[in-house]
Design a protein around this motif. Structure first.
Motif, PDB file in Angstrom:
ATOM      1  N   GLY A  74     -12.144   3.703  -7.611  1.00  0.00           N
ATOM      2  CA  GLY A  74     -11.352   3.447  -6.418  1.00  0.00           C
ATOM      3  C   GLY A  74     -10.095   2.643  -6.693  1.00  0.00           C
ATOM      4  O   GLY A  74      -9.839   2.200  -7.814  1.00  0.00           O
ATOM      5  N   ARG A  75      -9.330   2.431  -5.641  1.00  0.00           N
ATOM      6  CA  ARG A  75      -8.055   1.718  -5.733  1.00  0.00           C
ATOM      7  C   ARG A  75      -8.055   0.497  -4.825  1.00  0.00           C
ATOM      8  O   ARG A  75      -8.840   0.401  -3.879  1.00  0.00           O
ATOM      9  N   LEU A  76      -7.125  -0.412  -5.101  1.00  0.00           N
ATOM     10  CA  LEU A  76      -6.839  -1.543  -4.222  1.00  0.00           C
ATOM     11  C   LEU A  76      -5.471  -1.278  -3.611  1.00  0.00           C
ATOM     12  O   LEU A  76      -4.490  -1.067  -4.341  1.00  0.00           O
ATOM     13  N   ILE A  77      -5.409  -1.275  -2.291  1.00  0.00           N
ATOM     14  CA  ILE A  77      -4.163  -0.950  -1.592  1.00  0.00           C
ATOM     15  C   ILE A  77      -3.798  -2.111  -0.670  1.00  0.00           C
ATOM     16  O   ILE A  77      -4.553  -2.474   0.238  1.00  0.00           O
ATOM     17  N   TYR A  78      -2.641  -2.719  -0.922  1.00  0.00           N
ATOM     18  CA  TYR A  78      -2.141  -3.785  -0.068  1.00  0.00           C
ATOM     19  C   TYR A  78      -1.232  -3.199   1.005  1.00  0.00           C
ATOM     20  O   TYR A  78      -0.479  -2.262   0.754  1.00  0.00           O
ATOM     21  N   MET A  79      -1.276  -3.799   2.208  1.00  0.00           N
ATOM     22  CA  MET A  79      -0.382  -3.402   3.292  1.00  0.00           C
ATOM     23  C   MET A  79       0.146  -4.646   3.986  1.00  0.00           C
ATOM     24  O   MET A  79      -0.602  -5.582   4.261  1.00  0.00           O
ATOM     25  N   GLY A  80       1.454  -4.657   4.262  1.00  0.00           N
ATOM     26  CA  GLY A  80       2.027  -5.780   4.988  1.00  0.00           C
ATOM     27  C   GLY A  80       3.468  -5.512   5.358  1.00  0.00           C
ATOM     28  O   GLY A  80       4.064  -4.510   4.932  1.00  0.00           O
ATOM     29  N   ALA A  81       4.030  -6.415   6.138  1.00  0.00           N
ATOM     30  CA  ALA A  81       5.435  -6.309   6.539  1.00  0.00           C
ATOM     31  C   ALA A  81       6.157  -7.584   6.124  1.00  0.00           C
ATOM     32  O   ALA A  81       5.566  -8.656   6.095  1.00  0.00           O
ATOM     33  N   GLY A  82       7.425  -7.475   5.774  1.00  0.00           N
ATOM     34  CA  GLY A  82       8.215  -8.637   5.419  1.00  0.00           C
ATOM     35  C   GLY A  82       7.661  -9.369   4.204  1.00  0.00           C
ATOM     36  O   GLY A  82       7.246  -8.744   3.223  1.00  0.00           O
ATOM     37  N   THR A  83       7.611 -10.697   4.281  1.00  0.00           N
ATOM     38  CA  THR A  83       7.099 -11.499   3.167  1.00  0.00           C
ATOM     39  C   THR A  83       5.695 -11.078   2.773  1.00  0.00           C
ATOM     40  O   THR A  83       5.379 -10.946   1.583  1.00  0.00           O
ATOM     41  N   ALA A  84       4.837 -10.845   3.742  1.00  0.00           N
ATOM     42  CA  ALA A  84       3.456 -10.448   3.464  1.00  0.00           C
ATOM     43  C   ALA A  84       3.401  -9.134   2.695  1.00  0.00           C
ATOM     44  O   ALA A  84       2.613  -8.984   1.754  1.00  0.00           O
ATOM     45  N   GLY A  85       4.240  -8.199   3.071  1.00  0.00           N
ATOM     46  CA  GLY A  85       4.284  -6.922   2.358  1.00  0.00           C
ATOM     47  C   GLY A  85       4.786  -7.094   0.940  1.00  0.00           C
ATOM     48  O   GLY A  85       4.280  -6.462   0.000  1.00  0.00           O
ATOM     49  N   ARG A  86       5.778  -7.969   0.774  1.00  0.00           N
ATOM     50  CA  ARG A  86       6.332  -8.208  -0.566  1.00  0.00           C
ATOM     51  C   ARG A  86       5.304  -8.863  -1.482  1.00  0.00           C
ATOM     52  O   ARG A  86       5.283  -8.608  -2.683  1.00  0.00           O
ATOM     53  N   MET A  87       4.438  -9.703  -0.920  1.00  0.00           N
ATOM     54  CA  MET A  87       3.388 -10.325  -1.733  1.00  0.00           C
ATOM     55  C   MET A  87       2.451  -9.264  -2.302  1.00  0.00           C
ATOM     56  O   MET A  87       2.041  -9.330  -3.462  1.00  0.00           O
ATOM     57  N   GLY A  88       2.113  -8.288  -1.493  1.00  0.00           N
ATOM     58  CA  GLY A  88       1.255  -7.213  -1.966  1.00  0.00           C
ATOM     59  C   GLY A  88       1.931  -6.350  -3.010  1.00  0.00           C
ATOM     60  O   GLY A  88       1.330  -6.005  -4.037  1.00  0.00           O
ATOM     61  N   MET A 105      -3.760   2.286  -9.652  1.00  0.00           N
ATOM     62  CA  MET A 105      -4.994   1.527  -9.419  1.00  0.00           C
ATOM     63  C   MET A 105      -4.810   0.433  -8.362  1.00  0.00           C
ATOM     64  O   MET A 105      -5.708   0.172  -7.555  1.00  0.00           O
ATOM     65  N   VAL A 106      -3.662  -0.233  -8.388  1.00  0.00           N
ATOM     66  CA  VAL A 106      -3.334  -1.242  -7.381  1.00  0.00           C
ATOM     67  C   VAL A 106      -1.994  -0.859  -6.778  1.00  0.00           C
ATOM     68  O   VAL A 106      -0.988  -0.747  -7.491  1.00  0.00           O
ATOM     69  N   VAL A 107      -1.979  -0.647  -5.481  1.00  0.00           N
ATOM     70  CA  VAL A 107      -0.804  -0.101  -4.790  1.00  0.00           C
ATOM     71  C   VAL A 107      -0.340  -1.073  -3.707  1.00  0.00           C
ATOM     72  O   VAL A 107      -1.161  -1.667  -2.999  1.00  0.00           O
ATOM     73  N   GLY A 108       0.962  -1.231  -3.568  1.00  0.00           N
ATOM     74  CA  GLY A 108       1.519  -2.061  -2.509  1.00  0.00           C
ATOM     75  C   GLY A 108       2.310  -1.225  -1.525  1.00  0.00           C
ATOM     76  O   GLY A 108       3.261  -0.544  -1.921  1.00  0.00           O
ATOM     77  N   LEU A 109       1.918  -1.252  -0.263  1.00  0.00           N
ATOM     78  CA  LEU A 109       2.638  -0.538   0.794  1.00  0.00           C
ATOM     79  C   LEU A 109       3.298  -1.569   1.700  1.00  0.00           C
ATOM     80  O   LEU A 109       2.657  -2.536   2.124  1.00  0.00           O
ATOM     81  N   ILE A 110       4.569  -1.375   2.000  1.00  0.00           N
ATOM     82  CA  ILE A 110       5.302  -2.325   2.837  1.00  0.00           C
ATOM     83  C   ILE A 110       5.955  -1.597   4.004  1.00  0.00           C
ATOM     84  O   ILE A 110       6.506  -0.498   3.840  1.00  0.00           O
ATOM     85  N   ALA A 111       5.870  -2.186   5.173  1.00  0.00           N
ATOM     86  CA  ALA A 111       6.488  -1.597   6.362  1.00  0.00           C
ATOM     87  C   ALA A 111       7.985  -1.431   6.127  1.00  0.00           C
ATOM     88  O   ALA A 111       8.662  -2.362   5.713  1.00  0.00           O
ATOM     89  N   GLY A 112       8.487  -0.235   6.366  1.00  0.00           N
ATOM     90  CA  GLY A 112       9.900   0.038   6.136  1.00  0.00           C
ATOM     91  C   GLY A 112      10.173   0.666   4.790  1.00  0.00           C
ATOM     92  O   GLY A 112      11.317   1.008   4.483  1.00  0.00           O
ATOM     93  N   GLY A 113       9.129   0.808   3.955  1.00  0.00           N
ATOM     94  CA  GLY A 113       9.298   1.461   2.657  1.00  0.00           C
ATOM     95  C   GLY A 113       9.980   0.573   1.625  1.00  0.00           C
ATOM     96  O   GLY A 113      10.136  -0.635   1.816  1.00  0.00           O
ATOM     97  N   GLU A 114      10.385   1.181   0.516  1.00  0.00           N
ATOM     98  CA  GLU A 114      10.921   0.424  -0.617  1.00  0.00           C
ATOM     99  C   GLU A 114      12.164  -0.400  -0.256  1.00  0.00           C
ATOM    100  O   GLU A 114      12.393  -1.464  -0.835  1.00  0.00           O
TER     101      GLU A 114
END
Length: 310
Positions: A74-88, A105-114
């Motif tokens: 499985g994978r670890l997927i972070y989700m967040g917006a703004g600072t929280a998203g950038r931390m992931g 394996m470890v993915v960061g998703l941020i509101a608004g995309g890259e």
């Protein structure tokens, strides 16, 4: 009238959040000298580690859940917006060079995309559909862990993402800075690190952001330790992608194997740059092929591979 009603509702919600509160002791910041400002901000920052420690049980549950799913592919997927998203995104981006993991394996998703990694994207955190679309695109499923991060604990992007992930059978974890958070209610595990009023009222990139960084560091680092990515407290699955990391690889092999740097460099070359394989070869006298086979049989756990070849 509808917009006014929603604004009133939002103002009421924010007034209930500790992260939005104003500390009466900090109304004079603009009148203070630099040394006193440094002292006060540092004192405030010191409140964060104890607040994280209070959530040790929940963090441990998250680590065990992530580790179990990693072991099953499985994978670890972070989700967040703004600072929280950038931390992931930051934590995810550091895993391949540090632990030799595949970028998926470890993915960061941020509101608004890259674009939101560097610049604020208007209304991105309120876009509930963007979260579900992003998770659907990467085919989130029951082997995955989705960690939603939000200082306020009420970000719509994160709430909808956690709910969707849970429907798909993924383990869901929430990291918030307020108790009784909406994202905590939407997740299987709620890590609510109560950091209190910010040094500058409402600026959650400060203590809340620091708390988020500490928690995501724990989740990935401790799960990687349990997967055998370290040995005697040192990184043994790092990818030597630059001169500094190549030097660190040699130093690691030299230190752990008790050999000179020239012998360590030679073993690394024979092992194709793999610190773990070089250590195994030096510890057991095995060939690269035999060592690689033993590591595969041991699930990448160096201690077990060494024991099997001795």
């Amino acid at each position: 009238m509808q917009d006014d009603s929603r604004l009133t509702e939002l103002l009421d919600e924010l007034s209930q959040l500790g992260t939005e509160a104003q500390d009466a002791d900090r109304g004079d910041l603009d009148l203070l000298g630099t040394a006193e400002l440094v002292r006060r901000m540092n004192a405030e920052d010191q409140r964060v580690p104890p607040a994280v420690a209070e959530q040790s049980v929940e963090i441990g549950r998250a680590v065990d859940g992530v580790t179990d799913r990693f072991r099953r592919g499985g994978r670890l997927i972070y989700m967040g917006a703004g600072t929280a998203g950038r931390m992931g995104v930051l934590d995810a981006s550091e895993c391949p060079p540090t632990f030799g993991t595949d970028p998926s394996m470890v993915v960061g998703l941020i509101a608004g995309g890259e674009a939101a990694i560097r610049s604020a994207v208007e209304n991105a955190e309120d876009d509930e559909h963007a979260a579900t679309d992003a998770l659907r695109d990467i085919e989130v499923g029951e082997l995955d862990t989705v960690v939603g991060i939000s200082a306020s604990g009420r970000t719509p992007y994160v709430i909808s993402g956690l709910r969707f992930a849970r429907e798909r059978g993924a383990l869901t974890v929430a990291i918030a800075s307020n108790r009784g958070s909406a994202i905590g209610a939407a997740a299987d595990i709620a890590i609510e690190v109560v950091t209190g009023p910010e040094f500058i009222s409402g600026s959650t990139r400060l203590k809340s952001g620091t708390a988020q960084k500490l928690v995501v560091n724990m989740i990935t680092t401790l799960s990687m330790i349990k997967l055998g990515k370290t040995y005697r407290g040192m990184m043994v699955d790092l990818l030597a992608t630059n001169e500094k990391l190549r030097a660190r690889s040699i130093r690691t092999v030299s230190t752990l194997a008790g050999v000179g740097t020239a012998e360590a460099a030679s073993a690394l070359q024979e092992a194709g740059g793999s610190v773990k394989l070089a250590l195994l070869m030096l510890a057991t006298g095995s060939s690269a092929a035999a060592g690689a086979s033993a590591l595969e049989s041991a699930g990448g756990i160096l201690r077990e591979a060494i024991a099997a070849l001795r």
